[in-house]
Design a protein around this motif. Structure first.
Motif, PDB file in Angstrom:
ATOM      1  N   CYS A 204       0.855  -1.192   0.000  1.00  0.00           N
ATOM      2  CA  CYS A 204       0.000   0.000   0.000  1.00  0.00           C
ATOM      3  C   CYS A 204       0.889   1.239   0.000  1.00  0.00           C
ATOM      4  N   PHE A 206       0.087   4.098   1.265  1.00  0.00           N
ATOM      5  CA  PHE A 206      -0.161   4.902   2.464  1.00  0.00           C
ATOM      6  C   PHE A 206       0.564   4.278   3.654  1.00  0.00           C
ATOM      7  N   GLN A 207       0.649   5.048   4.723  1.00  0.00           N
ATOM      8  CA  GLN A 207       1.371   4.530   5.891  1.00  0.00           C
ATOM      9  C   GLN A 207       0.608   4.784   7.181  1.00  0.00           C
ATOM     10  N   CYS A 208      -0.619   4.346   7.222  1.00  0.00           N
ATOM     11  CA  CYS A 208      -1.394   4.466   8.459  1.00  0.00           C
ATOM     12  C   CYS A 208      -0.608   3.718   9.538  1.00  0.00           C
ATOM     13  N   PHE A 210      -1.003   2.187  12.304  1.00  0.00           N
ATOM     14  CA  PHE A 210      -1.366   0.938  12.978  1.00  0.00           C
ATOM     15  C   PHE A 210      -1.392  -0.249  12.021  1.00  0.00           C
ATOM     16  N   CYS A 211      -1.065  -0.009  10.743  1.00  0.00           N
ATOM     17  CA  CYS A 211      -1.303  -1.033   9.724  1.00  0.00           C
ATOM     18  C   CYS A 211       0.010  -1.579   9.172  1.00  0.00           C
ATOM     19  N   ILE A 213       0.361  -3.311   6.375  1.00  0.00           N
ATOM     20  CA  ILE A 213       0.455  -3.335   4.908  1.00  0.00           C
ATOM     21  C   ILE A 213       1.231  -2.117   4.401  1.00  0.00           C
ATOM     22  N   GLY A 214       1.082  -0.991   5.120  1.00  0.00           N
ATOM     23  CA  GLY A 214       1.808   0.214   4.731  1.00  0.00           C
ATOM     24  C   GLY A 214       3.319   0.081   4.904  1.00  0.00           C
ATOM     25  N   GLN A 246      -5.278  -3.449  -1.458  1.00  0.00           N
ATOM     26  CA  GLN A 246      -5.759  -2.695  -0.303  1.00  0.00           C
ATOM     27  C   GLN A 246      -6.351  -1.344  -0.677  1.00  0.00           C
ATOM     28  N   THR A 247      -5.970  -0.824  -1.834  1.00  0.00           N
ATOM     29  CA  THR A 247      -6.502   0.478  -2.272  1.00  0.00           C
ATOM     30  C   THR A 247      -6.684   0.413  -3.792  1.00  0.00           C
ATOM     31  N   ARG A 275     -10.175   3.469  -1.066  1.00  0.00           N
ATOM     32  CA  ARG A 275     -10.201   4.500  -0.011  1.00  0.00           C
ATOM     33  C   ARG A 275     -11.244   5.549  -0.344  1.00  0.00           C
ATOM     34  N   GLU A 300     -12.494   3.915  10.051  1.00  0.00           N
ATOM     35  CA  GLU A 300     -11.630   3.808  11.234  1.00  0.00           C
ATOM     36  C   GLU A 300     -12.251   4.448  12.469  1.00  0.00           C
ATOM     37  N   LYS A 312      -4.016   8.664   8.827  1.00  0.00           N
ATOM     38  CA  LYS A 312      -4.961   8.201   7.804  1.00  0.00           C
ATOM     39  C   LYS A 312      -4.985   9.152   6.606  1.00  0.00           C
TER      40      LYS A 312
END
Ligand code: SF4
Length: 459
Positions: A204, A206-208, A210-211, A213-214, A246-247, A275, A300, A312
């Motif tokens: 992904c 993005f770099q949220c 808590f995730c 995958i980022g 994921q997106t 998203r 979220e 986010k």
């Protein structure tokens, strides 16, 4: 070589794929995407069998009998923090029989060299499943491995990281869906019983925080490769798909091009994640033309400060607009939520439920915050003393361990989550809408089973 791709047995229904293990929140179980992708890579050079003990509901004794019948030289297995105690016991027994074991899963994403030291049965941990590392490990060319933890002959485990983050384009041979069980997989949003799970990108952008995958980088798969896989599935009569990207469509022009090619097939039906802030009208329109019926998008939290803190990169306002756009295009919407971050309070949870109701979601998917290995949030939880470094067991599904917040104990978080589920799903107006939108008796039965399983876990 004879190679077994394994999703090990377990006491509960575990979902261990994509470095994000959990118990199923209701009854669903889709194809483990890591093994799907690796099936193509491995089958291009070796004899491969897939044994998914979750889909086939095999207990350890029956799983061992099936493995003995195939007598693999090597096993490539999923593992998960949610099931780590069971996984390590089962796999250590296989290694004791002389089978080489490599594994991949969230529990091996951090401190993996130390983990291999502690687990002598484990020969390698794969940290990426979209490359050829599994072949290099199997064939003893460790100098070519780009991101894995390996145990050189006679040496100590070492984590190899040739590149900091995956990026650009990746190619894998066509995944061998035909090796996976025909029955045993269930997906809440599928409109047909037979479905396939696939990826058109990896990671992904993005770099949220808590995730996990980022943290994997972001790579795109060439569209012709994706279409080859889709067309092969169509020759097998499978037209219902779950894109686990994921997106979906975040690379906008490519997303539109892929949708156009899928629309040309004219017979597809699918669900994808995207998203709410990046999916515009043009993408939603293209998705609908391609056969998409359901989009899953992150909400979220209703708390703008929480969204900002966990990177986010959108506001509740953008979320509202995104869901409204999807609905205007006739898509069913699934809102995914993360509950129980340290700043969470009973009031913020109530506000989040109010937002879920306001968004007129077709489905609400609640996840509990867990300090996933390798994420910035894990570092924060360790600093705050909310998690301990050696706690390897965690479950965002809520059946196993998760976190307290600064103001709520774990059982309060769990009870508030259960209350949210009851208040959302047991509304008569909601049940009537659900009933009215099912298109077949099979879909009605599948949704009733999912709903009952969800409620059983939350009463
Ligand atoms: S957009 Fe989704 S998949 Fe990507 S980092 Fe954020 S939560 Fe993870």
């Amino acid at each position: 070589m004879r190679v077994l791709l394994l999703n090990p047995p377990g006491e509960r229904i575990y979902i261990r794929d994509y470095f994000c293990s959990k118990t199923t929140k209701s009854n669903y179980l889709f194809h483990p995407i890591d093994l799907v992708v690796l099936s193509g890579t491995l089958a291009s050079r070796h004899e491969v069998v897939v044994l998914d003990c979750m889909a086939e509901r095999l207990d350890p004794a029956r799983a061992e009998a099936r493995i003995d019948a195939f007598a693999p030289d090597a096993i490539v297995s999923l593992v998960g923090s949610v099931s780590w105690r069971e996984d390590r016991t089962f796999l250590a027994r296989q290694a004791a029989l002389g089978r080489r074991v490599a594994a991949l899963g969230d529990v091996l994403q951090e401190d993996s060299d130390r983990r291999l030291e502690q687990e002598p049965w484990l020969e390698a941990a794969l940290h990426v499943f979209s490359n050829d590392d599994v072949l290099h490990w199997l064939e003893g060319r460790l100098e070519r491995v780009s991101e894995a933890t390996v145990r050189p002959p006679g040496g100590r485990p070492q984590r190899v990281r040739a590149r900091p983050r995956q990026k650009g384009v990746y190619r894998v041979p066509r995944p061998r869906h035909e090796l996976f069980p025909e029955r045993g997989y269930r997906f809440s949003f599928a409109r047909q019983r037979r479905f396939a799970t696939l990826l058109s990108d990896y990671g992904c952008p993005f770099q949220c925080s808590f995730c996990v995958i980022g943290t994997l980088g972001f790579q795109l798969r060439p569209i012709p490769d994706v279409l080859e896989e889709v067309d092969h599935l169509r020759t097998r009569g499978i037209r219902e798909l779950f894109f686990q990207d994921q997106t979906f469509g975040v690379a906008h022009a490519r997303g539109l091009e892929l949708c156009r090619a899928l629309a040309e097939r004219g017979d597809l039906s699918f669900t994808c994640f995207t998203r709410p802030d990046t999916a515009d009208d043009e993408l939603f329109e293209a998705l609908v033309r391609a056969g998409c019926h359901t989009v899953m998008m992150g909400v979220e939290s209703a708390d703008a400060a929480i969204l900002e803190r966990y990177r986010k990169v959108y506001t509740p306002g953008a979320v509202r607009q995104g869901f409204a756009r999807a609905r205007r295009h006739g898509l069913r919407t699934v809102g995914t939520f993360v509950l129980g971050l340290p700043e969470e309070t009973a009031d913020s949870l109530r506000a989040t439920l109010d937002l879920a109701l306001e968004l007129e979601l077709d489905f609400m998917s609640l996840n509990l915050a867990v300090p996933r290995f390798g994420t910035p949030f894990r570092r924060q939880a360790l600093e705050l003393g909310l998690a301990r470094r050696d706690d390897l067991i965690m479950d965002q599904g809520g059946a196993e361990a998760f976190l307290p917040t600064r103001t709520l104990a774990r059982d309060q978080v769990l009870e508030l989550k259960r209350e949210m589920i009851r208040r959302f799903y047991l509304r008569p107006s909601y049940l009537a809408r659900r009933l009215g939108s099912t298109r077949s008796l099979w879909e009605l039965g599948a949704q009733a089973r999912e709903g009952l399983a969800l409620l059983r876990r939350n009463v």
